[in-house]
Scaffold this motif. Structure first.
Motif: not given
Length: 172
Positions: A144-158, A104-114, A167-170
Motif C-alpha cells: 500500500i505504501a512505503g519502500p517495499p517493492q513487492r507484496g508479502l508471500n502468501v500462505v495458502e489456507l484450507e 482468512f488471509s495468511a502471509y510470510g511475516q518477513k517484509c520483502p524490503h529488509l 497447506v502451502g506457500g509462505g
C-alpha cells in the motif's frame, strides 16, 4: 637564493634525481591499442564471471513441500485478530489474519524490503512493517505504501471439517 640575495647556481643535479633516476626518453608507454585490449579483455572477464555467479545462484533448487499445519478450529479466531505461526519450516514465521467478514488471509511475516517482522494493525486493518513504515493490504498482501517493492508471500489456507490449515506457500 642565498642570504645575500644572489641566485645560487647548482653545479650538480639534485640528489633525488640520483635516487629516482628514470630516463623518461627510454621508458615504454602503454599504447592506446594495448590499453583498449586490456580494458576489453577485463570487461569480458568480469561479464563472464558475473554471469557464472548469477547462474549458480539461481540454479533450480529442489522445492520441498511444506507439511500441512493445523492452525486451529475456525471458531477459535475472532474477527479482526491475528496469530503468528511457524510455517512453512521451523523458524520461519507467518501471520494469520481473520478479517471482519470472517475470511482468512495468511502471509510470510518477513517484509520483502529488509526482512523486518510484519504485524497486523487491527485499527487500520493493514499489515505494517515498523522498520521503514511499509504497509500492506491485509486481504491481498499487496504493498500500500512505503519502500517495499513487492507484496508479502502468501500462505495458502484450507478449511477442513471446521479446522483451518496452512497447506502451502509462505516462506521467505
Amino acid at each position: 637564493m642565498t642570504p645575500s640575495g644572489k641566485k645560487k647556481i647548482l653545479k650538480h643535479p639534485p640528489h633525488w634525481k640520483d635516487d629516482f633516476s628514470v630516463d623518461w626518453d627510454e621508458t615504454d608507454y602503454v599504447s592506446r591499442r594495448e590499453f583498449t585490449r586490456f580494458l576489453g579483455l577485463s570487461s569480458v572477464g568480469m561479464a563472464v564471471g558475473t554471469t557464472l555467479i548469477a547462474g549458480v545462484g539461481s540454479a533450480v533448487r529442489p522445492v520441498r513441500e511444506a507439511e500441512p499445519l493445523r492452525l486451529g478450529r475456525v471458531e477459535e479466531f475472532e474477527p479482526g485478530t491475528s496469530k503468528a505461526f511457524e510455517f512453512p519450516e521451523k523458524g520461519q514465521y507467518s501471520l494469520l489474519v481473520r478479517h471482519d467478514d470472517g475470511t482468512f488471509s495468511a502471509y510470510g511475516q518477513k517484509c520483502p524490503h529488509l526482512g523486518c517482522a510484519v504485524y497486523y494493525e487491527p485499527h487500520d486493518r493493514v499489515l505494517e512493517c515498523p522498520c521503514h513504515e511499509g504497509f500492506f493490504n491485509a486481504k491481498t498482501g499487496d504493498v500500500i505504501a512505503g519502500p517495499p517493492q513487492r507484496g508479502l508471500n502468501v500462505v495458502e489456507l484450507e478449511v477442513r471439517d471446521g479446522e483451518l490449515w496452512a497447506v502451502g506457500g509462505g516462506g521467505h
